[in-house]
Design an enzyme around this catalytic site. Sequence first.
Site, PDB file in Angstrom:
ATOM      1  N   HIS A   1      13.979  11.211 149.221  1.00 14.36           N
ATOM      2  CA  HIS A   1      15.183  10.381 149.167  1.00 14.36           C
ATOM      3  C   HIS A   1      15.289   9.831 147.749  1.00 14.36           C
ATOM      4  O   HIS A   1      14.291   9.429 147.142  1.00 14.36           O
ATOM      5  CB  HIS A   1      15.123   9.242 150.175  1.00 14.36           C
ATOM      6  CG  HIS A   1      16.342   8.375 150.172  1.00 14.36           C
ATOM      7  ND1 HIS A   1      17.621   8.895 150.197  1.00 14.36           N
ATOM      8  CD2 HIS A   1      16.494   7.022 150.109  1.00 14.36           C
ATOM      9  CE1 HIS A   1      18.496   7.903 150.171  1.00 14.36           C
ATOM     10  NE2 HIS A   1      17.840   6.763 150.108  1.00 14.36           N
TER      11      HIS A   1
ATOM     12  N   CYS B   1      22.151  12.086 148.888  1.00 15.71           N
ATOM     13  CA  CYS B   1      21.473  10.980 148.200  1.00 15.71           C
ATOM     14  C   CYS B   1      21.326  11.188 146.702  1.00 15.71           C
ATOM     15  O   CYS B   1      21.551  10.263 145.908  1.00 15.71           O
ATOM     16  CB  CYS B   1      20.120  10.703 148.846  1.00 15.71           C
ATOM     17  SG  CYS B   1      18.890  12.027 148.679  1.00 15.71           S
TER      18      CYS B   1
ATOM     19  N   ASP C   1      20.313   1.425 146.053  1.00 15.70           N
ATOM     20  CA  ASP C   1      20.495   2.683 146.777  1.00 15.70           C
ATOM     21  C   ASP C   1      21.937   2.785 147.265  1.00 15.70           C
ATOM     22  O   ASP C   1      22.333   2.120 148.224  1.00 15.70           O
ATOM     23  CB  ASP C   1      19.535   2.743 147.963  1.00 15.70           C
ATOM     24  CG  ASP C   1      19.525   4.111 148.634  1.00 15.70           C
ATOM     25  OD1 ASP C   1      20.376   4.959 148.282  1.00 15.70           O
ATOM     26  OD2 ASP C   1      18.666   4.344 149.502  1.00 15.70           O
TER      27      ASP C   1
END
Length: 682
Positions: free
Chosen positions: A332, A274, A355
């Site tokens: 995250h 991530c 994202d």
Amino acid sequence: MDELNLKYVNLELLTNQLNHETQGLSSKTLVVRRGRPFKITMHFSGRPFNPDRDVLVFKVLLGDLYVQFSATLSKPQSPSGWSAEIQPGNIAHSQAVTVRIFPPPRFPVGLYHLHLHVLGQSWQHSYMVGEFALLCNPWCPADSVYLPNEDLREEYVKNDFGFLYMGTAKNVESRPWEFGQFEEGILEICLFLLQVSPQHRRNRKSDYLRRADPVYLSRVVCAMINCEDDRGILKGNWSGDYRDGVHPSQWTGSADILKKWAKSQFNPVHYGQCWVFAAVMCTVMRVLGIPSRVVTNFNSAHDTNANLVIEEFYDEMGKKLHKSQDSIWNFHVWVECWMARSDLGSGFDGWQVLDPTPQERSEGIYCCGPSPVRGIKERRLDLIYDIPFVYAEVNADVHTVIVKNGRVLSQSVDKERVGAIICTKSLGSNLPQDVTDTYKYPRAPMRTNETMSTRTRRSNSRLGVNNSFAVSLSLHKAPVAGETIFFSVTVTNKDNVPKTLKEHVNAQAKEFNSSPLDTFWEAHNILQIAPYGVKIITHQIPHSSYEQMLLGDSLVNLAVVMQDLGSHERVLATEEFNIPNPQISIQVADDDSILTKKEHDARLVFRNPYHVAVSGVMTVMGAGLLEGKVQSNVYLQPGDVMEETITFTPKKAGTKMLQASLVFTNSPVVIRGFLTVCVKPA
């Protein structure tokens, strides 16, 4: 001869890029921002230019789309279309003519070709003048990415280094990252990313036209950072096996990844997780002129069934089990981009969540956002794009269940854990900035007996149900690699009768995005507790128990189940913590007098705190400070100290970062260090 011939054109590269805040983005291509004029100077051979007889018509082309407009002696009246103004002066007697070209503030981003047609009364000549990159303009109030503060623009558009925040909510770790948007070739790669996208290949005309909108641009880029649906930049991997690529923790900047992707003819780079996805996207968006920052959500929920509930299961001995598709990532990382949202109505301009980590599909492709942060806070689940998913990431409830042989022994609900802290790099500082309140309203105060300390986790009892005793875990201090971990279990008897309790406590190594692995340490005890009494049991986990078990994330899931042997009542308390790796110290003598074009020395020091020998390769890099990278082999016995000196020569003034990374051989551990320096003009 009456005809006018163009000899050559000066694109005024340096002047234009200084005026457009694009200096450093390319040494070959003219880079300008929409909504701000740029100038070119045309040199003619033969007779001078005569504005009464000669007409200059420009044509700008983006692929097959083009716009034509004539240069005039008057300033343009409307900013909505392309125009050109011939600069005043002694034009009638000059063979050099300077023209200011005005790009509209909401025109498509891309690499344009510029043509010139010179027309006389009975003749005309056409010329290919050159090419220029047109970017978004956060300096222009009419642009939909306008950011009304120079300090913000300096941080979120021009800053080429930053920090990614990892670890846990109670022990945030800073990881330096070099965005590298000013490295040679990065601008061209970012523009070509748009050409490689499925949207462009499917309908070139539509793609070109829609590039005027940062909402569209951001979705295209978001999907192209991962390679799940396209020829994207990065392949994700959370398996632990990275033998045919690079371990995600070993990346230190975006430029290496982007260059590797382009050099391979746009085959995905192995591997990313991530923070890598987010950092690379931040680089691309800053190159395109869209203000961007990397954001970390600690205790981030992945709600696979969209019910705003994350279920976690433990056995009666306190071991966490793999029984749910839902998960909570210790952290995250995603991106926020700044833009207007005219498509959503008023109130949703500003920071938008994007994202690029491939988790769930959005309109059929692996991307997420742009979700307005204000819409997430207001729980506007009806708005596009993907607000329900991001809302769950920061707001889901955690249901914890103790099971034995398929039978539920105890249940609890925690409404505070998910989205514990959301942070990004502070403006003009290396420290994290807490932006949680932009995503979430403060929850209503808990009742006095439900208050949770910032240093301990309360017993996971079902909210609203009174247990006859309470349990909590508390670390004595933040763990340090190579040292014994000390923690306490505190038991409080709420009854007026004594109790005999059995304690099961265990520690499991875990990765940041998944359930824990096998138990590497455990303890079991029987204790007696008096009516209304309090017992504190101290435990220690020696370094020898955890050093070989921990992964690169250095995360531990610690859990205790306390069982009343009389009533069989069970209470669970848990804590997840990280064990930060030691850092490389970087020191520069006279760091308040760093000058451009002058050699300076940096001293790097690292002591091996582990109880085994370590070896690996140390890499030192610094955009604007070092040409390329400096690498050296390192081998250290326990307690040994490495000392090295490297020389750097700053190229331009400003705040720059030196960073070092030591990648161990046959281990996922990476040791890091960084130093920011303020470079002054010589």
